[in-house]
Design a protein around this motif. Structure first.
Motif, PDB file in Angstrom:
ATOM      1  N   SER A 265      23.608  22.094  -0.923  1.00 33.87           N
ATOM      2  CA  SER A 265      23.987  23.101  -1.428  1.00 33.87           C
ATOM      3  C   SER A 265      25.522  23.381  -0.069  1.00 33.87           C
ATOM      4  O   SER A 265      24.988  23.619   1.235  1.00 33.87           O
ATOM      5  CB  SER A 265      23.694  24.271  -1.415  1.00 33.87           C
ATOM      6  OG  SER A 265      24.136  25.212  -1.891  1.00 33.87           O
TER       7      SER A 265
ATOM      8  N   PHE B  31      17.714  23.696  -7.308  1.00 30.57           N
ATOM      9  CA  PHE B  31      18.558  24.933  -6.587  1.00 30.57           C
ATOM     10  C   PHE B  31      17.515  26.746  -7.122  1.00 30.57           C
ATOM     11  O   PHE B  31      17.177  26.090  -8.201  1.00 30.57           O
ATOM     12  CB  PHE B  31      20.086  25.288  -7.059  1.00 30.57           C
ATOM     13  CG  PHE B  31      20.246  25.588  -6.243  1.00 30.57           C
ATOM     14  CD1 PHE B  31      21.736  25.052  -5.925  1.00 30.57           C
ATOM     15  CD2 PHE B  31      20.327  26.615  -7.200  1.00 30.57           C
ATOM     16  CE1 PHE B  31      22.372  25.922  -5.334  1.00 30.57           C
ATOM     17  CE2 PHE B  31      21.651  27.555  -6.624  1.00 30.57           C
ATOM     18  CZ  PHE B  31      22.538  27.145  -5.783  1.00 30.57           C
TER      19      PHE B  31
ATOM     20  N   VAL C 115      26.471  21.793  -5.097  1.00 36.32           N
ATOM     21  CA  VAL C 115      26.163  21.230  -4.981  1.00 36.32           C
ATOM     22  C   VAL C 115      26.516  19.804  -4.436  1.00 36.32           C
ATOM     23  O   VAL C 115      26.957  18.904  -5.725  1.00 36.32           O
ATOM     24  CB  VAL C 115      24.698  21.216  -6.143  1.00 36.32           C
ATOM     25  CG1 VAL C 115      23.466  20.315  -6.016  1.00 36.32           C
ATOM     26  CG2 VAL C 115      24.554  22.663  -5.904  1.00 36.32           C
TER      27      VAL C 115
END
Length: 512
Positions: A395, A410, A420
């Protein structure tokens, strides 16, 4: 049984990759070309593995002969050398042979009408399969089944015969069209161990029969154009299709109808008489008249290739048959017809290389503390999915959310946006995550940016300057009550109070 042979007059073996015509529109297929012309004609060949069967008129009528590819390749062109073993000796006409394993079938008119005969190479025995007063003709054999047209009734049905059981398995109720549209050339029903296919006279479309299920279906095409001359290998079917105004070659997988149809040829000339295995498709082509032989390599990414072009107006290449990567066909017609054999030898397969990564979902919105698992599909240079590839996840804004490096999970930590990234080597794919503030609870402000005032300043030695700092959160709002720690990267030039931000100049130079 009388074994009939004939001396060969000439033998030519050519590596086709060395003969590249300057007028060809596509690349030449790499491989070995074998051509052995005889005095008499050889027509309508078929092939299974290394064994070829054909019609032969060396005895004044058409008989059935068979021989191996190696016989055509290896025996020298001497008058005492003979090619092929004859399996018929009747003075009538024996035509349109088909071969699968030890079985050879053909149509035979020794009784005044067309009947179907079977020869078993393992036992060297011949069996008459039909004795009806009507005509049974254009047989095909695959594995343990044979199929042929039968006009004993008012329509042309297709008989499916079980060789091991020595009995008719089914009479497929249809009205088959046995000749090409607008012509008299006949083509066989297509046969594999799972399916039978033919052109239906009622709609001029290809239909097929599922041997296991005992059901008849159409190809399910949305096109209303003419379809004819089907060919089968396993569940792969190829056919002529006129939806673009001229005959093209199409194909589909009958075991996977959801995969749809695939158009194989795109040239404005006619592409006809398709024959296929599970690795290649071959057909007659008119872009260099009168007829040439082209092929299509079914291995990804798929490629059309030239096998042989016609040399002159009489140089017709006709009726290709395919087994594995070997194609056999006749050149010219009648007494001057001879057989060509081409063994396709493609280059070594290219190893797949990760080229593209698709991340799913490509965008996603979630609330604080929410989670989402991203998935990555890795595609190679042929746009084929690669399996077993390890992907690393990251990220770009871990204040907003973090992602598990291995699993792609996530977790949202603060309102904002993060990108991402999935990585394999130097290849990346991206997705965007937006984290919303929960409506029923306040969102904690997080320092995301600091502005200094002044951002640049010049002063004399021993002079002082008071710097101030302003902090901004993830919403670009000023934050109050923030304690700052100050530092200077060059204390020879000057020092700064770590709590107040008061800078004192000591010597000439630059400091940050």
């Amino acid at each position: 049984m009388r074994k009939l042979t004939h001396p060969a007059l000439l033998c030519a073996i050519v590596i086709i990759g060395l003969l590249i015509s300057p007028v060809m529109a596509v690349d030449a297929a790499p491989g070995e070309m074998i051509y052995r012309p005889f005095v008499n004609g050889q027509e309508r060949p078929d092939i299974d593995g290394d064994m070829i069967v054909w019609e032969d008129d060396r005895n004044g009528n058409k008989d059935i002969y068979f021989g191996t590819v190696d016989e055509f390749r290896d025996k020298p062109p001497l008058p005492t050398i003979r090619i092929g073993e004859g399996i018929t000796s009747d003075d009538a006409s024996q035509e349109k042979p088909s071969i699968s394993g030890d079985y050879i079938v053909w149509q035979d008119n020794r009784h005044g009408n067309w009947d179907i005969y079977l020869y078993d190479r393992s036992t060297e025995t011949t069996t008459q399969l039909t004795n009806d007063t009507g005509n049974q003709w254009m047989p095909a054999v695959s594995g343990n089944y044979a199929a042929w047209y039968d006009n004993s009734s008012s329509k042309t049905n297709i008989v499916l015969y079980d060789i091991a059981a020595d009995s008719v398995k089914d009479v497929i109720e249809c009205d088959a069209k046995t000749t090409i549209p607008g012509g008299t050339t006949e083509f066989k029903p297509a046969l594999s161990e799972n399916y039978v296919a033919w052109m239906e006279k009622t709609d001029w479309k290809v239909h097929y029969y599922d041997i296991g299920a005992g059901t008849t279906e159409g190809l399910g095409s949305t096109s209303e154009a003419v379809q004819c001359w089907p060919s089968l290998s396993g569940s792969l079917i190829a056919w002529e299709d006129e939806r673009h105004g001229n005959p093209d070659i199409y194909m589909t997988d009958l075991d996977n109808p959801s995969g749809g149809e695939k158009r194989v040829t795109f040239d404005g000339a006619d592409q006809v008489s398709a024959a296929n295995s599970e690795t290649i498709i071959a057909w007659e082509e008119t872009r260099v008249p009168p007829r040439s032989i082209y092929m299509y390599d079914l291995s990804p990414p798929g490629k059309e290739l030239l096998v042989i072009d016609a040399d002159d107006s009489g140089d017709e290449h006709l009726y290709p048959a395919v087994s594995g990567n070997t194609i056999v066909w006749q050149n010219r017609r009648g007494p001057s017809a001879n057989l060509y054999i081409f063994i396709y030898k493609p280059a070594e397969p290219v190893d797949p290389v990760a080229t593209t990564i698709e991340v799913n979902p490509s965008t996603f919105t979630l609330d604080l503390n929410g989670t989402v698992t991203f998935e990555a599909t890795v595609l190679d240079q042929f746009d084929e999915t690669m399996s077993g590839i390890d992907v690393e996840w990251a990220s770009d804004n871990e204040t907003v959310g973090t992602i598990d490096n291995a699993s792609g999970l996530f977790t949202a930590l603060a309102a904002g946006t993060a990108t991402v990234t999935a990585t394999v080597g130097e290849i990346t794919g991206e997705a965007t995550v937006t984290v919303n503030a929960n409506a029923d609870e306040p969102v904690a402000s997080v320092v995301t940016r600091i502005e200094l005032d002044p951002s640049t300043f010049t002063l004399d030695i021993n002079a002082t300057k008071q710097f101030t700092a302003t902090a901004f959160d993830q919403f670009e709002e000023e934050m109050a009550g923030i304690a700052f720690n100050w530092s200077c990267d060059n204390e020879t030039v000057g020092t700064i109070d770590d709590s107040t931000g008061l800078f004192t100049a000591k010597s000439a130079g630059t400091a940050t």
